[in-house]
Design a protein around this motif. Structure first.
Motif, PDB file in Angstrom:
ATOM      1  N   THR A 122       0.861  -1.272   0.077  1.00  0.00           N
ATOM      2  CA  THR A 122       0.001  -0.087   0.078  1.00  0.00           C
ATOM      3  C   THR A 122       0.879   1.202   0.054  1.00  0.00           C
ATOM      4  O   THR A 122       2.180   1.314   0.221  1.00  0.00           O
ATOM      5  N   PRO A 123       0.207   2.421  -0.393  1.00  0.00           N
ATOM      6  CA  PRO A 123       1.160   3.665  -0.325  1.00  0.00           C
ATOM      7  C   PRO A 123       1.869   3.863   1.020  1.00  0.00           C
ATOM      8  O   PRO A 123       2.673   4.560   1.112  1.00  0.00           O
ATOM      9  N   GLU A 124       1.141   3.640   2.050  1.00  0.00           N
ATOM     10  CA  GLU A 124       1.679   3.866   3.175  1.00  0.00           C
ATOM     11  C   GLU A 124       2.876   2.696   3.842  1.00  0.00           C
ATOM     12  O   GLU A 124       3.400   3.015   4.902  1.00  0.00           O
ATOM     13  N   GLY A 125       2.868   1.855   2.871  1.00  0.00           N
ATOM     14  CA  GLY A 125       4.339   0.876   3.069  1.00  0.00           C
ATOM     15  C   GLY A 125       3.699  -0.432   4.121  1.00  0.00           C
ATOM     16  O   GLY A 125       4.212  -0.845   4.726  1.00  0.00           O
ATOM     17  N   GLY A 126       2.219  -0.719   3.783  1.00  0.00           N
ATOM     18  CA  GLY A 126       1.827  -2.028   4.375  1.00  0.00           C
ATOM     19  C   GLY A 126       1.512  -2.938   3.595  1.00  0.00           C
ATOM     20  O   GLY A 126       1.457  -2.740   2.256  1.00  0.00           O
ATOM     21  N   GLU A 127       1.554  -4.141   3.884  1.00  0.00           N
ATOM     22  CA  GLU A 127       1.263  -5.272   3.061  1.00  0.00           C
ATOM     23  C   GLU A 127      -0.217  -5.934   3.215  1.00  0.00           C
ATOM     24  O   GLU A 127      -0.596  -6.317   4.338  1.00  0.00           O
TER      25      GLU A 127
ATOM     26  N   THR B 278      21.439 -11.900   3.651  1.00  0.00           N
ATOM     27  CA  THR B 278      21.025 -12.158   5.127  1.00  0.00           C
ATOM     28  C   THR B 278      19.723 -11.829   5.356  1.00  0.00           C
ATOM     29  O   THR B 278      19.130 -10.702   5.053  1.00  0.00           O
ATOM     30  N   LEU B 279      18.918 -12.759   5.811  1.00  0.00           N
ATOM     31  CA  LEU B 279      17.357 -12.562   6.186  1.00  0.00           C
ATOM     32  C   LEU B 279      17.298 -11.863   7.444  1.00  0.00           C
ATOM     33  O   LEU B 279      18.066 -12.498   8.452  1.00  0.00           O
ATOM     34  N   GLY B 280      16.659 -10.894   7.833  1.00  0.00           N
ATOM     35  CA  GLY B 280      16.391 -10.327   9.009  1.00  0.00           C
ATOM     36  C   GLY B 280      14.774 -10.097   9.396  1.00  0.00           C
ATOM     37  O   GLY B 280      14.061 -10.259   8.673  1.00  0.00           O
ATOM     38  N   SER B 281      14.709  -9.655  10.682  1.00  0.00           N
ATOM     39  CA  SER B 281      13.235  -9.622  11.122  1.00  0.00           C
ATOM     40  C   SER B 281      12.661  -8.350  10.527  1.00  0.00           C
ATOM     41  O   SER B 281      11.284  -8.246  10.377  1.00  0.00           O
ATOM     42  N   ASP B 282      13.556  -7.324   9.869  1.00  0.00           N
ATOM     43  CA  ASP B 282      12.762  -6.025   9.322  1.00  0.00           C
ATOM     44  C   ASP B 282      12.456  -6.303   7.926  1.00  0.00           C
ATOM     45  O   ASP B 282      13.180  -6.863   7.036  1.00  0.00           O
ATOM     46  N   LYS B 283      11.258  -6.180   7.605  1.00  0.00           N
ATOM     47  CA  LYS B 283      10.674  -6.312   6.264  1.00  0.00           C
ATOM     48  C   LYS B 283      10.704  -5.187   5.313  1.00  0.00           C
ATOM     49  O   LYS B 283      10.108  -4.146   6.038  1.00  0.00           O
ATOM     50  N   THR B 284      11.053  -5.283   4.437  1.00  0.00           N
ATOM     51  CA  THR B 284      11.051  -4.037   3.327  1.00  0.00           C
ATOM     52  C   THR B 284       9.726  -4.232   2.627  1.00  0.00           C
ATOM     53  O   THR B 284       9.532  -5.092   2.072  1.00  0.00           O
ATOM     54  N   LEU B 285       9.113  -3.074   2.818  1.00  0.00           N
ATOM     55  CA  LEU B 285       7.796  -2.846   2.181  1.00  0.00           C
ATOM     56  C   LEU B 285       7.590  -1.361   1.528  1.00  0.00           C
ATOM     57  O   LEU B 285       7.673  -0.453   2.481  1.00  0.00           O
ATOM     58  N   ARG B 286       7.714  -1.283   0.306  1.00  0.00           N
ATOM     59  CA  ARG B 286       7.691  -0.001  -0.114  1.00  0.00           C
ATOM     60  C   ARG B 286       7.318  -0.024  -1.727  1.00  0.00           C
ATOM     61  O   ARG B 286       7.668  -1.096  -2.574  1.00  0.00           O
TER      62      ARG B 286
ATOM     63  N   SER C 128      19.862   2.558 -19.945  1.00  0.00           N
ATOM     64  CA  SER C 128      18.913   2.988 -21.105  1.00  0.00           C
ATOM     65  C   SER C 128      18.027   4.396 -20.645  1.00  0.00           C
ATOM     66  O   SER C 128      17.340   4.871 -21.402  1.00  0.00           O
ATOM     67  N   GLY C 129      17.818   4.493 -19.369  1.00  0.00           N
ATOM     68  CA  GLY C 129      16.870   5.434 -18.784  1.00  0.00           C
ATOM     69  C   GLY C 129      15.487   5.165 -18.768  1.00  0.00           C
ATOM     70  O   GLY C 129      14.584   5.933 -18.565  1.00  0.00           O
ATOM     71  N   ALA C 130      15.269   3.900 -19.123  1.00  0.00           N
ATOM     72  CA  ALA C 130      13.787   3.295 -19.365  1.00  0.00           C
ATOM     73  C   ALA C 130      12.948   3.648 -18.143  1.00  0.00           C
ATOM     74  O   ALA C 130      13.587   3.102 -17.000  1.00  0.00           O
ATOM     75  N   LYS C 131      11.748   3.935 -18.141  1.00  0.00           N
ATOM     76  CA  LYS C 131      11.143   4.029 -16.787  1.00  0.00           C
ATOM     77  C   LYS C 131      10.493   2.680 -16.323  1.00  0.00           C
ATOM     78  O   LYS C 131      10.422   1.707 -17.076  1.00  0.00           O
ATOM     79  N   ILE C 132      10.895   2.464 -14.746  1.00  0.00           N
ATOM     80  CA  ILE C 132      10.521   1.462 -14.254  1.00  0.00           C
ATOM     81  C   ILE C 132       9.844   1.604 -12.730  1.00  0.00           C
ATOM     82  O   ILE C 132       9.844   2.752 -12.296  1.00  0.00           O
ATOM     83  N   SER C 133       8.725   0.825 -12.505  1.00  0.00           N
ATOM     84  CA  SER C 133       8.072   0.922 -11.344  1.00  0.00           C
ATOM     85  C   SER C 133       7.804  -0.357 -10.763  1.00  0.00           C
ATOM     86  O   SER C 133       7.652  -1.335 -11.551  1.00  0.00           O
ATOM     87  N   GLY C 134       7.495  -0.370  -9.590  1.00  0.00           N
ATOM     88  CA  GLY C 134       7.212  -1.661  -8.984  1.00  0.00           C
ATOM     89  C   GLY C 134       6.932  -1.651  -7.290  1.00  0.00           C
ATOM     90  O   GLY C 134       6.827  -0.412  -6.805  1.00  0.00           O
ATOM     91  N   TYR C 135       7.137  -2.581  -6.815  1.00  0.00           N
ATOM     92  CA  TYR C 135       7.014  -2.703  -5.226  1.00  0.00           C
ATOM     93  C   TYR C 135       8.019  -3.729  -4.581  1.00  0.00           C
ATOM     94  O   TYR C 135       8.170  -4.781  -5.209  1.00  0.00           O
ATOM     95  N   GLU C 136       8.612  -3.434  -3.578  1.00  0.00           N
ATOM     96  CA  GLU C 136       9.507  -4.428  -2.831  1.00  0.00           C
ATOM     97  C   GLU C 136       8.582  -5.149  -1.634  1.00  0.00           C
ATOM     98  O   GLU C 136       7.913  -4.342  -0.836  1.00  0.00           O
TER      99      GLU C 136
END
Length: 479
Positions: A49-54, A363-371, A380-388
């Motif tokens: 989500t935009p606020e960084g939730g899953e 290395t896996l850790g307890s902090d989860k990246t959500l963005r 190339s400069g090609a436009k990219i978007s997505g989520y982690e």
């Protein structure tokens, strides 16, 4: 007063997610402010989500049907299985802990508090909340402390509609049996039935509908025809339907045991110039232009699974013949020299030897990246978007040759010989410029453009048209 309407099903995949998405668009067309809601979801396909939730992927699609950005209140409890008996428990978009089934069953009372908090907040903002149940409300072993179906409906005192899939057969037994296994108060809140995926002459079904209404005292709110070639991002099963032109770029995706966010490949499946093959257990990876290692909720276990199928040997052969290899998220982590899980984040604590194609370790850790991220491809400069969505942090010399320059950091890497790319970004094929560059990298030429966002929108509208035509919408909106 906010109307909360709950859509439950006789089985998994009866059509709950699709029905909710369609109704959200129908109600929006009628000028109502509407939001989707799923108290508890179990899925490995998720969205950020935009606020960084899953939250579950289906709720993100349903939010789109409402004309809204997804929010964690739309799916306050998300379970992501990491074994046959355990799952990561996510509350209000943030990972709480891993729990075995018995532990989570005991936790449900606390989870219900989160569910009711989210529902209350939505009730203060919208005219209608369309709720999706989970599985079946008639699972006797799951009735105690239920938060996903009738337990929630009873708590908020909302009407329920039960959906059944006639294409599977046994629709009358499913509906009557489900209703019969509910308590008297639960039966009383069932407003009626929706029969989904009907093929044939409705006149031949009418005697059965009449019998069903007489037998149960419940209204058949409608019979929805089988909608051919409907595309909405799937929550669970991999959709393998495709139409392929000659000389298409061949893409192979090994299906891992805990494959996550396989919706990454939906746009490729819909592209007429891509022939995508999902490789199952015991199958060899066929000759192709590009192999994509997908995301995984259990990276180390799926590394073992990959090797047990001899896919590591297939990948080595593919690279020797000049083929391209792309790793996404967990698949990216597998490409390095090692994956470490010292705290048992995804299973048993320990380390696994990676495939060794990239000079890096994770290395896996307890902090989860959500963005959610955007930027451009380096070079190339090609436009990219997505989520982690990942718990791992990767490091090593390979990352010096990054894949993308994002708004806050650099992502992934390319191998020195240009044959291998790794990225943490889910949804990286959705952006047309990146998709075209990756397909050219894999060997394609003269690539047609594909308006993926437009396809999703047109399919939501098409679904809503069917529901408007075949359901008694006024009965659903009745107070």
């Amino acid at each position: 007063m906010t109307l909360t309407l709950m859509i439950q099903g006789t089985t998994s995949d009866a059509g709950k997610s699709v029905t909710v998405a369609g109704l959200c668009r129908v109600f929006k067309r009628r000028g109502l402010s509407v939001a989707p809601f799923k108290p508890q979801n179990m899925a490995l396909n998720s969205a950020v989500t935009p606020e960084g939730g899953e939250i579950g992927r289906a709720q993100a699609v349903q939010a789109q049907a409402c004309g809204l950005l997804p929010h964690t209140d739309m799916n306050p409890v998300l379970l992501k299985p990491n074994s046959d008996t355990g799952a990561q428990v996510i509350i209000h978009g943030k990972a709480l802990s891993n729990m075995e089934a018995q532990d989570y069953h005991a936790y449900k009372k606390r989870a219900m508090s989160a569910v009711l908090e989210s529902h209350q907040r939505l009730s203060e903002q919208y005219d209608v909340i369309v709720v999706e149940g989970a599985g079946s409300p008639a699972e006797i072993n799951l009735r105690a402390n239920d938060i996903a179906n009738m337990g929630f409906a009873e708590a908020v005192d909302c009407p329920v509609v039960i959906v059944a899939d006639i294409d599977r057969g046994g629709v009358f037994a499913h509906l009557v049996g489900t209703l019969d296994l509910l308590s008297e108060t639960e039966q009383a809140r069932v407003r009626g039935f929706v029969i989904n995926r009907f093929r044939g002459d409705i006149a031949l079904l009418q005697p059965g509908l009449d019998w069903l209404e007489e037998r149960t005292g419940k209204k058949v709110i409608g019979v929805v025809p089988y909608i051919h070639d409907l595309h909405l991002e799937a929550e669970d099963a991999i959709d393998k339907r495709q139409q392929v032109s000659e000389n298409a770029t061949k893409v192979a995706v090994p299906v891992l045991t805990r494959i996550s966010n396989h919706t990454d490949f939906d746009v490729l499946r819909l592209h007429p110039q891509v022939d995508i093959c999902f490789v199952g257990k015991g199958e060899a990876i066929p000759p192709c232009d590009l192999i994509v290692l997908p995301g995984s909720k259990s990276t180390r276990r799926d590394l073992d699974y990959l090797r047990s199928n001899n896919w590591d040997a297939d990948i080595n052969k593919h690279l020797r013949y000049g083929g391209k290899l792309l790793g996404i998220c967990g698949g990216f982590q597998m490409l390095g020299k090692a994956v470490h899980d010292p705290n048992g984040i995804e299973g048993d604590a320990g380390s696994s030897i990676g495939l060794g194609f990239l000079d890096m370790e994770t290395t896996l850790g307890s902090d989860k990246t959500l963005r959610r991220v955007s930027g451009q491809l380096i070079g190339s400069g090609a436009k990219i978007s997505g989520y982690e969505i990942h718990a791992g942090i990767s490091s090593g010399p390979a990352l010096d040759n990054a894949f993308a320059d994002l708004n806050s950091h650099r992502d992934g890497c390319r191998s020195d010989d240009g044959q291998i790319i790794g990225s943490y970004l889910h949804g990286l094929f959705d952006e047309s410029e990146t998709r075209e560059e990756l397909l050219r990298w894999a060997g394609a030429s003269e690539i047609e453009d594909l308006d993926y966002a437009g396809i999703i929108e047109s399919n939501i509208d098409r679904l809503a048209d069917y529901l408007e035509t075949h359901l008694d919408i006024d009965a659903l909106l009745a107070p």
